[in-house]
Design a protein around this motif. Sequence first.
Motif, PDB file in Angstrom:
ATOM      1  N   PHE A 234       0.825  -1.199   0.000  1.00 55.71           N
ATOM      2  CA  PHE A 234       0.000   0.000   0.000  1.00 55.71           C
ATOM      3  C   PHE A 234       0.862   1.253   0.000  1.00 55.71           C
ATOM      4  CE2 PHE A 234      -3.119  -3.042   1.722  1.00 55.71           C
ATOM      5  CZ  PHE A 234      -4.178  -2.782   0.886  1.00 55.71           C
ATOM      6  N   LEU A 235       0.398   2.269  -0.708  1.00 59.69           N
ATOM      7  CA  LEU A 235       1.109   3.533  -0.805  1.00 59.69           C
ATOM      8  C   LEU A 235       0.684   4.400   0.382  1.00 59.69           C
ATOM      9  CD1 LEU A 235       3.075   4.954  -2.703  1.00 59.69           C
ATOM     10  CD2 LEU A 235       1.121   5.807  -3.993  1.00 59.69           C
ATOM     11  N   ILE A 236       1.572   4.541   1.363  1.00 61.69           N
ATOM     12  CA  ILE A 236       1.247   5.269   2.592  1.00 61.69           C
ATOM     13  C   ILE A 236       1.562   6.754   2.438  1.00 61.69           C
ATOM     14  CG2 ILE A 236       1.593   5.393   5.074  1.00 61.69           C
ATOM     15  CD1 ILE A 236       0.306   2.795   4.078  1.00 61.69           C
ATOM     16  N   HIS A 237       2.807   7.068   2.091  1.00 58.75           N
ATOM     17  CA  HIS A 237       3.223   8.460   1.905  1.00 58.75           C
ATOM     18  C   HIS A 237       3.473   8.709   0.422  1.00 58.75           C
ATOM     19  CE1 HIS A 237       3.491   8.852   6.195  1.00 58.75           C
ATOM     20  NE2 HIS A 237       4.429   7.941   6.282  1.00 58.75           N
ATOM     21  N   SER A 238       2.802   9.710  -0.135  1.00 53.48           N
ATOM     22  CA  SER A 238       2.985  10.016  -1.552  1.00 53.48           C
ATOM     23  C   SER A 238       2.695  11.490  -1.792  1.00 53.48           C
ATOM     24  CB  SER A 238       2.067   9.152  -2.422  1.00 53.48           C
ATOM     25  OG  SER A 238       0.707   9.420  -2.131  1.00 53.48           O
ATOM     26  N   CYS A 239       3.221  11.992  -2.898  1.00 50.98           N
ATOM     27  CA  CYS A 239       2.990  13.377  -3.289  1.00 50.98           C
ATOM     28  C   CYS A 239       1.510  13.578  -3.600  1.00 50.98           C
ATOM     29  CB  CYS A 239       3.854  13.716  -4.506  1.00 50.98           C
ATOM     30  SG  CYS A 239       3.571  15.377  -5.172  1.00 50.98           S
TER      31      CYS A 239
ATOM     32  N   LEU B  98       6.842   8.733  -1.381  1.00 43.31           N
ATOM     33  CA  LEU B  98       7.793   9.526  -0.611  1.00 43.31           C
ATOM     34  C   LEU B  98       8.214   8.746   0.627  1.00 43.31           C
ATOM     35  CD1 LEU B  98       5.988  12.999  -0.757  1.00 43.31           C
ATOM     36  CD2 LEU B  98       7.881  12.214  -2.193  1.00 43.31           C
ATOM     37  N   SER B  99       9.437   8.944   1.045  1.00 37.51           N
ATOM     38  CA  SER B  99       9.951   8.231   2.216  1.00 37.51           C
ATOM     39  C   SER B  99       9.558   8.921   3.515  1.00 37.51           C
ATOM     40  CB  SER B  99      11.480   8.127   2.135  1.00 37.51           C
ATOM     41  OG  SER B  99      12.061   9.412   2.042  1.00 37.51           O
TER      42      SER B  99
ATOM     43  N   TYR C 191       4.453  17.095  -0.822  1.00 37.97           N
ATOM     44  CA  TYR C 191       4.761  17.255  -2.237  1.00 37.97           C
ATOM     45  C   TYR C 191       6.191  16.809  -2.525  1.00 37.97           C
ATOM     46  CZ  TYR C 191       0.692  20.272  -1.759  1.00 37.97           C
ATOM     47  OH  TYR C 191      -0.552  20.754  -1.463  1.00 37.97           O
ATOM     48  N   CYS C 192       6.378  16.212  -3.698  1.00 35.39           N
ATOM     49  CA  CYS C 192       7.732  15.828  -4.115  1.00 35.39           C
ATOM     50  C   CYS C 192       8.482  17.066  -4.605  1.00 35.39           C
ATOM     51  CB  CYS C 192       7.675  14.762  -5.199  1.00 35.39           C
ATOM     52  SG  CYS C 192       7.024  15.346  -6.791  1.00 35.39           S
ATOM     53  N   ALA C 193       9.782  16.942  -4.760  1.00 34.16           N
ATOM     54  CA  ALA C 193      10.602  18.083  -5.168  1.00 34.16           C
ATOM     55  C   ALA C 193      10.205  18.599  -6.546  1.00 34.16           C
ATOM     56  CB  ALA C 193      12.075  17.676  -5.153  1.00 34.16           C
ATOM     57  N   HIS C 194       9.902  17.674  -7.461  1.00 35.85           N
ATOM     58  CA  HIS C 194       9.545  18.098  -8.817  1.00 35.85           C
ATOM     59  C   HIS C 194       8.257  18.909  -8.829  1.00 35.85           C
ATOM     60  CE1 HIS C 194       7.855  17.731 -12.908  1.00 35.85           C
ATOM     61  NE2 HIS C 194       9.124  17.786 -13.286  1.00 35.85           N
ATOM     62  N   CYS C 195       7.245  18.467  -8.083  1.00 38.38           N
ATOM     63  CA  CYS C 195       5.964  19.172  -8.066  1.00 38.38           C
ATOM     64  C   CYS C 195       6.063  20.509  -7.338  1.00 38.38           C
ATOM     65  CB  CYS C 195       4.878  18.304  -7.436  1.00 38.38           C
ATOM     66  SG  CYS C 195       4.331  16.944  -8.496  1.00 38.38           S
ATOM     67  N   GLN C 196       6.982  20.629  -6.377  1.00 42.19           N
ATOM     68  CA  GLN C 196       7.196  21.917  -5.730  1.00 42.19           C
ATOM     69  C   GLN C 196       7.739  22.933  -6.723  1.00 42.19           C
ATOM     70  OE1 GLN C 196       9.265  21.819  -1.908  1.00 42.19           O
ATOM     71  NE2 GLN C 196       8.562  19.728  -1.576  1.00 42.19           N
TER      72      GLN C 196
ATOM     73  N   ILE D  78       0.488   4.623 -12.988  1.00 43.40           N
ATOM     74  CA  ILE D  78       1.170   5.889 -13.254  1.00 43.40           C
ATOM     75  C   ILE D  78       2.666   5.605 -13.238  1.00 43.40           C
ATOM     76  CG2 ILE D  78       1.514   8.275 -12.534  1.00 43.40           C
ATOM     77  CD1 ILE D  78      -1.088   8.013 -10.913  1.00 43.40           C
ATOM     78  N   THR D  79       3.324   5.925 -14.335  1.00 43.87           N
ATOM     79  CA  THR D  79       4.775   5.729 -14.400  1.00 43.87           C
ATOM     80  C   THR D  79       5.498   7.060 -14.232  1.00 43.87           C
ATOM     81  OG1 THR D  79       4.457   3.821 -15.847  1.00 43.87           O
ATOM     82  CG2 THR D  79       6.664   4.771 -15.765  1.00 43.87           C
ATOM     83  N   THR D  80       5.360   7.950 -15.195  1.00 41.37           N
ATOM     84  CA  THR D  80       5.933   9.293 -15.052  1.00 41.37           C
ATOM     85  C   THR D  80       4.855  10.342 -14.836  1.00 41.37           C
ATOM     86  OG1 THR D  80       5.822   9.788 -17.420  1.00 41.37           O
ATOM     87  CG2 THR D  80       7.791   8.626 -16.619  1.00 41.37           C
ATOM     88  N   GLY D  81       3.609   9.995 -15.083  1.00 39.33           N
ATOM     89  CA  GLY D  81       2.516  10.954 -14.993  1.00 39.33           C
ATOM     90  C   GLY D  81       2.268  11.718 -16.281  1.00 39.33           C
ATOM     91  N   ALA D  82       3.054  11.437 -17.318  1.00 35.18           N
ATOM     92  CA  ALA D  82       2.931  12.188 -18.565  1.00 35.18           C
ATOM     93  C   ALA D  82       1.574  11.971 -19.240  1.00 35.18           C
ATOM     94  CB  ALA D  82       4.063  11.811 -19.510  1.00 35.18           C
ATOM     95  N   THR D  83       1.081  10.740 -19.239  1.00 33.04           N
ATOM     96  CA  THR D  83      -0.216  10.460 -19.868  1.00 33.04           C
ATOM     97  C   THR D  83      -1.334  11.205 -19.157  1.00 33.04           C
ATOM     98  OG1 THR D  83       0.500   8.265 -20.607  1.00 33.04           O
ATOM     99  CG2 THR D  83      -1.870   8.658 -20.466  1.00 33.04           C
TER     100      THR D  83
END
Length: 234
Positions: free
Chosen positions: A44-49, A56-57, A62-67, A204-209
């Motif tokens: 299960f995905l507990i921490h994520s952007c 996210l660990s 938010y992840c660095a890229h989305c910031q 979702i791989t890169t989110g581009a789609t």
Amino acid sequence: MVYQKRLYALLQPLLQRLSHCLLCNHSPVLHSGICAACQLRLPFLIHSCRLCALPLSTSDHYCAHCQQQPPTMAATHACWYYAYPIGQLIQRFKYHKDFAAGELLAQLAAERLQPQCHAPEVLIPIPLHWRRQWRRGYNQAQLVATVFSRQWHIPLAMGLLRKPHPSSAQQELKRHWRLKNLRQSFYAHAQVQGLHIGLVDDVITTGATLEAATQTLLNAGAKTVTAYALARTP
């Protein structure tokens, strides 16, 4: 009566299969076709952007890229890491017509991702180009969205987003090239205007789609787009 007997005969192999866990294949099922022990082992995905669902660990939002460069989606939700055994189940569902695995994944994800507030007004699956869907025989995102629609009581809006132009295979491309590859490949109907849309995909791989589809919907007048998926790659 004859129709009912034929339907039962067709469903019997699936019913027998679902009486045992889809993962270990020997324990009695607990819920949605999976036993208690296997359910505890799901990644299960507990921490994520909040914007792109990148794992996210820490408990950062938010992840660095989305910031630095926020995507067009208002939020993105995924149920699992794309890791064992989820990855194997998705592969079986996506490429080998294992609809029991797809139903299991979609039901479990629907329960975990249930919108609590500001729910979308309609759900739209990521479309496939007609040629790819014809070859595969189905659109896996549409099947997932159908289960979400049923569980969440949100209408499924087919045809509001189409993919009239094929794009090259995405698996080996990095995010920048995926976005370039997908540009202008989607078309959104004017009926999306003013709607909060739930956009559904399997992985979702890169989110581009999702980003390309979301931008198309927003350009057509959609109010906002929230993305949902079964799994997110690390």
